[in-house]
Design a protein around this motif. Structure first.
Motif, PDB file in Angstrom:
ATOM      1  N   ASP A 126       0.854  -1.188   0.000  1.00 54.81           N
ATOM      2  CA  ASP A 126       0.000   0.000   0.000  1.00 54.81           C
ATOM      3  C   ASP A 126       0.894   1.244   0.000  1.00 54.81           C
ATOM      4  O   ASP A 126       2.127   1.140   0.050  1.00 54.81           O
ATOM      5  N   GLY A 127       0.250   2.403  -0.066  1.00 59.87           N
ATOM      6  CA  GLY A 127       0.997   3.652  -0.201  1.00 59.87           C
ATOM      7  C   GLY A 127       1.921   3.924   0.971  1.00 59.87           C
ATOM      8  O   GLY A 127       3.023   4.472   0.802  1.00 59.87           O
ATOM      9  N   THR A 128       1.501   3.528   2.176  1.00 63.08           N
ATOM     10  CA  THR A 128       2.334   3.756   3.358  1.00 63.08           C
ATOM     11  C   THR A 128       3.631   2.964   3.253  1.00 63.08           C
ATOM     12  O   THR A 128       4.723   3.489   3.510  1.00 63.08           O
ATOM     13  N   GLN A 129       3.510   1.704   2.838  1.00 69.78           N
ATOM     14  CA  GLN A 129       4.716   0.872   2.696  1.00 69.78           C
ATOM     15  C   GLN A 129       5.617   1.396   1.578  1.00 69.78           C
ATOM     16  O   GLN A 129       6.836   1.403   1.697  1.00 69.78           O
ATOM     17  N   TRP A 130       4.976   1.815   0.490  1.00 76.12           N
ATOM     18  CA  TRP A 130       5.744   2.305  -0.663  1.00 76.12           C
ATOM     19  C   TRP A 130       6.629   3.489  -0.268  1.00 76.12           C
ATOM     20  O   TRP A 130       7.708   3.697  -0.797  1.00 76.12           O
ATOM     21  N   ASP A 131       6.142   4.287   0.704  1.00 74.22           N
ATOM     22  CA  ASP A 131       6.895   5.468   1.155  1.00 74.22           C
ATOM     23  C   ASP A 131       7.815   5.177   2.343  1.00 74.22           C
ATOM     24  O   ASP A 131       8.473   6.086   2.852  1.00 74.22           O
ATOM     25  N   ASP A 132       7.854   3.940   2.796  1.00 70.10           N
ATOM     26  CA  ASP A 132       8.642   3.596   3.987  1.00 70.10           C
ATOM     27  C   ASP A 132       9.799   2.666   3.596  1.00 70.10           C
ATOM     28  O   ASP A 132       9.580   1.493   3.269  1.00 70.10           O
ATOM     29  N   SER A 133      11.003   3.203   3.649  1.00 68.14           N
ATOM     30  CA  SER A 133      12.149   2.427   3.162  1.00 68.14           C
ATOM     31  C   SER A 133      12.548   1.281   4.105  1.00 68.14           C
ATOM     32  O   SER A 133      13.466   0.527   3.805  1.00 68.14           O
ATOM     33  N   ASP A 134      11.842   1.141   5.237  1.00 65.69           N
ATOM     34  CA  ASP A 134      12.106  -0.023   6.093  1.00 65.69           C
ATOM     35  C   ASP A 134      11.271  -1.233   5.696  1.00 65.69           C
ATOM     36  O   ASP A 134      11.408  -2.304   6.287  1.00 65.69           O
TER      37      ASP A 134
END
Ligand SMILES: Nc1ncnc2c1ncn2[C@@H]1O[C@H](COP(=O)(O)OP(=O)(O)OP(=O)(O)O)[C@@H](O)[C@H]1O
Ligand SMILES: [Mg+2]
Length: 265
Positions: A126-134
């Motif tokens: 989802d978008g949150t994961q896509w923006d989270d490099s962890d």
């Protein structure tokens, strides 16, 4: 590129929701490419679930950790070991390993040049994961797609949350040139017309077609087959393979059946 090295096309199979056939697609795609003569690797990129490990019957003594010890290609299970047309790199033996993303990144970089296609079965994003490099999506898939030419094969359901979550994930990613969608129509439903899909996906992705789940395709999963009979792959799968760089003529049934007589090239 060093002389003698192959050009390797890497694709992550993902989507916005669970159960839309990501793992089925990854396996069937790898099987189709492998059985038409491409050196193809399937990578289990869903570390917490590892459904490919289970499906292919690989025990827990092998894993992506082997890459750091034996080398990348040496860690790949050979096609005959997994009774498939592709080689298989399992996920981690220790799924909680804090260095997981580095291990995957290292393995994918080191496999580059040794095969024609790498197909990575990945979790939903989802978008949150896509923006989270962890996360796997933000820390591994995203840089490889944006900076190293990898591509995304998206599964999107045709209604309800499987449609909404898929479309939301596609919008968050926003890489129409690097993304293809194989839509999914659950058994007994009427498929949404291709024209509608093309309109909905305009500016978001290429449309490969719809995978209509039938008794026959359920049988492939249930009986443990790795994919479709070579030459009988459905259009959505062939279009996906060709979009990733496979030669369309290899998938034509006629060639195998000898309709063309001899090969012209
Ligand atoms: N082509 C198909 N035809 C019929 N049923 C299918 C097909 N592909 C998958 N299924 C059914 O849907 C289930 C989920 O498929 P799959 O595991 O490929 O989805 P997924 O998106 O990878 O799920 P997850 O989110 O759990 O990783 C399968 O166990 C199988 O029962
Ligand atoms: Mg899966």
């Amino acid at each position: 590129m060093a002389k003698g090295k192959r050009h390797t096309a890497t694709a992550f199979v993902t989507g916005g929701s669970g159960g839309v056939g990501k793992s089925f697609t990854a396996r069937a795609l790898a099987q189709a490419l492998g059985s038409h003569g491409y050196v193809t690797l399937l990578v289990d990129g869903n570390p917490g679930q590892q459904s490919q490990r289970a499906f292919l019957g690989v025990d827990w003594s092998r894993g992506i950790e082997d890459v750091g010890i034996s080398g990348a290609m040496a860690s790949v299970l050979r096609p005959r070991e997994v009774k498939a047309a592709f080689g298989f790199l399992p996920g981690p033996m220790a799924p909680q390993d804090p260095d997981l993303l580095d291990r995957y990144g290292d393995a994918l970089v080191r496999l580059e040049g040794s095969c024609d296609f790498i197909i990575v079965d990945s979790d939903r994003l989802d978008g949150t994961q896509w923006d989270d490099s962890d996360t796997f999506a933000g820390g591994l898939i995203r840089p490889l797609v944006e900076k190293a030419g990898a591509r995304l094969v998206f599964r999107v359901g045709q209604s309800g949350s499987q449609l909404d979550d898929g479309m939301a994930a596609l919008s968050a990613v926003g890489l129409p040139e690097r993304t293809i969608v194989a839509a999914q129509c659950a058994g007994g439903r009427k498929p949404r017309p291709d024209r509608q899909w093309r309109d909905m996906l305009d500016g978001l992705a290429t449309y490969a077609g719809t995978d209509v789940w039938t008794g026959e395709s359920a049988r492939i999963v249930d009986t443990g087959l790795r994919g479709f009979e070579p030459g009988s792959e459905p259009d959505w799968l062939v279009r996906t393979a060709v979009w990733l760089g496979a030669d369309k003529s290899r998938f034509r049934k006629e060639r195998k059946g000898g309709l063309w007589g001899r090969r012209t090239r």
